[in-house]
Design a protein around this motif. Structure first.
Motif, short mmCIF file in Angstrom:
data_model
loop_
_atom_site.label_atom_id
_atom_site.label_comp_id
_atom_site.label_asym_id
_atom_site.label_seq_id
_atom_site.Cartn_x
_atom_site.Cartn_y
_atom_site.Cartn_z
N TRP A 88 0.83 -1.19 0.00
CA TRP A 88 0.00 0.00 0.00
C TRP A 88 0.88 1.25 0.00
CZ3 TRP A 88 -5.37 0.11 2.51
CH2 TRP A 88 -6.01 -1.12 2.35
N ALA A 89 0.36 2.31 -0.61
CA ALA A 89 1.01 3.61 -0.50
C ALA A 89 0.86 4.13 0.92
CB ALA A 89 0.40 4.60 -1.49
N TRP A 90 1.90 4.82 1.42
CA TRP A 90 1.87 5.23 2.83
C TRP A 90 0.67 6.11 3.18
CZ3 TRP A 90 1.81 9.48 5.94
CH2 TRP A 90 2.11 9.27 7.29
N PRO A 91 0.31 7.13 2.37
CA PRO A 91 -0.86 7.95 2.77
C PRO A 91 -2.13 7.13 2.91
CG PRO A 91 0.41 9.05 1.06
CD PRO A 91 0.96 7.67 1.16
N LEU A 92 -2.38 6.22 1.96
CA LEU A 92 -3.58 5.39 2.05
C LEU A 92 -3.51 4.46 3.25
CD1 LEU A 92 -6.25 4.47 0.82
CD2 LEU A 92 -4.96 2.89 -0.64
N ALA A 93 -2.33 3.91 3.51
CA ALA A 93 -2.17 3.02 4.67
C ALA A 93 -2.39 3.78 5.97
CB ALA A 93 -0.78 2.39 4.64
N ALA A 94 -1.88 5.02 6.05
CA ALA A 94 -2.02 5.81 7.28
C ALA A 94 -3.48 6.16 7.53
CB ALA A 94 -1.18 7.07 7.19
N VAL A 95 -4.20 6.57 6.49
CA VAL A 95 -5.62 6.91 6.66
C VAL A 95 -6.42 5.67 7.05
CG1 VAL A 95 -7.69 7.73 5.48
CG2 VAL A 95 -5.50 8.88 5.11
N THR A 96 -6.13 4.54 6.42
CA THR A 96 -6.82 3.29 6.77
C THR A 96 -6.53 2.90 8.21
OG1 THR A 96 -6.64 2.56 4.47
CG2 THR A 96 -7.15 0.89 6.12
N ALA A 97 -5.27 3.04 8.62
CA ALA A 97 -4.93 2.74 10.02
C ALA A 97 -5.67 3.67 10.97
CB ALA A 97 -3.42 2.87 10.21
N GLY A 98 -5.82 4.96 10.59
CA GLY A 98 -6.59 5.89 11.40
C GLY A 98 -8.04 5.46 11.52
N LEU A 99 -8.61 4.95 10.43
CA LEU A 99 -10.00 4.48 10.47
C LEU A 99 -10.13 3.23 11.34
CD1 LEU A 99 -10.99 5.00 6.72
CD2 LEU A 99 -11.67 6.38 8.69
N VAL A 100 -9.13 2.35 11.28
CA VAL A 100 -9.14 1.18 12.16
C VAL A 100 -9.09 1.61 13.61
CG1 VAL A 100 -7.86 -0.89 12.85
CG2 VAL A 100 -8.12 -0.33 10.42
N ALA A 101 -8.23 2.58 13.92
CA ALA A 101 -8.16 3.09 15.29
C ALA A 101 -9.48 3.74 15.69
CB ALA A 101 -7.02 4.10 15.41
N ALA A 102 -10.13 4.46 14.76
CA ALA A 102 -11.42 5.07 15.05
C ALA A 102 -12.47 4.01 15.36
CB ALA A 102 -11.87 5.93 13.87
#
Length: 338
Positions: A88-102
């Motif tokens: 995954w591209a880092w920006p997409l991975a970071a946003v997805t990780a943020g959604l998982v944390a949410a």
């Protein structure tokens, strides 16, 4: 508002704009001004301040005692590292990780919204401790107790250290702008209503449970994004990174800086990162020092360092009131007497 309009305002406004522009230029040029170690410390300031902005939402504005931010940071760090390793591209991975944390924030918020005070603190602390066990056991994703390496993000034409700094700076700037916007719109007002008058909130059309859940989700999302940055700073992740020590640091950042102010996490993060560097030889005694600082901050600066300007302005003596002009009848009598 145009730049010309900003410069044509009061001297205080002009000075503020000039200071902001100068600070922005220094931050952008920082990789060329300091050595790699100081740049790394600056990155840590930005990361911990970004995570602290989530505490502004959940603790400062909605009044919930949440001790789970270290867990959300770990979720974001490990999820981003795993997704990037999968291509995954880092920006997409970071946003997805943020959604998982949410999502984790909502799950913990569902039972936690029915709790208050000490019981809420214990519930959120239990979640943070549970996540450490998850990080240890989820070996295919986290590497278990041995940990996992983090793939560095390198921007075009910039080295690794500079790329890390600009990444942290950009995310911190965007998060700050979003949190400031939230504070000015209806959501910010609803959060404060729940904090100050939860019983009366339904009569004002505000659902305390929905507002608290949203605060938990937003705080967890910000924590997850900060975790993605934290992984970039550390380059290698192990579960003990996200233990009680990190939680204590976040509490010091929140209360020392000022949990009710957007600028508070940045002030607190500077103090914590500097202290961490100065006290690194103390080992486990660092927690005692942090505890003393936290106690002193609550005792003498209950609203944090960010409240000092307002307190200093309040202590200034008021200018003397102008003498009232004489009444017309009194002026006539004075003239007649002369």
């Amino acid at each position: 508002m145009t730049p010309l309009a900003l410069l044509s305002g009061s001297p205080r406004r002009v000075a503020g704009v000039a200071g902001a522009v100068a600070a922005a230029l220094v931050l952008l040029a920082l990789p060329g001004l300091v050595n790699p170690y100081l740049l790394f410390q600056a990155c840590l300031v930005m990361v911990t301040a970004t995570a602290g902005l989530g505490l502004v939402l959940i603790m400062g504005w909605s009044g919930q005692i949440a001790l789970s931010q270290a867990g959300f940071l770990g979720v974001g760090a490990y999820a981003t590292t795993y997704l990037v390793a999968q291509g995954w591209a880092w920006p997409l991975a970071a946003v997805t990780a943020g959604l998982v944390a949410a999502l984790f924030g909502v799950l913990i918020g569902l039972p936690a919204t029915r709790l208050r005070g000490f019981y809420l603190a214990i519930a959120t602390l239990a979640f943070a401790e549970l996540m450490i066990r998850v990080f240890v056991e989820a070996t295919p994703v986290t590497g278990g107790i041995a940990g996992t390496a983090v793939q560095a993000v390198v921007l075009p034409g910039i080295d690794v250290d500079g790329s890390r700094w600009y990444l942290c700076l950009a995310v911190a700037a965007v998060t700050t702008a979003v949190v400031m916007r939230i504070g000015r719109v209806g959501l910010g007002r609803r959060l404060r209503v729940v904090r100050d008058a939860e019983i009366a909130a339904p009569s004002l059309g505000v659902s305390p449970m929905r507002t608290k859940l949203l605060a938990f989700a937003l705080s967890a999302f910000i924590g997850g994004i900060a975790g993605a940055l934290y992984a970039q700073c550390l380059s290698y992740l192990t579960p003990e990174i996200f233990d009680m020590g990190l939680l204590i640091e976040f509490l010091v950042i929140a209360f020392l800086g000022g949990v009710g102010y957007v600028a508070g996490p940045f002030l607190g993060a500077v103090v914590v990162v500097v202290l961490r560097d100065l006290l690194q030889d103390l080992g486990s005694w660092q927690r005692l020092v942090y505890g003393l600082i936290l106690a002193l901050a609550i005792a003498f600066l209950p609203r944090g360092l960010a409240s000092l300007p307002a307190r200093l302005r309040a202590r200034r003596p008021a200018p003397p009131a102008p003498e009232p002009p004489p009444v017309s009848g009194q002026a006539d009598l004075t003239g007649a007497a002369r």
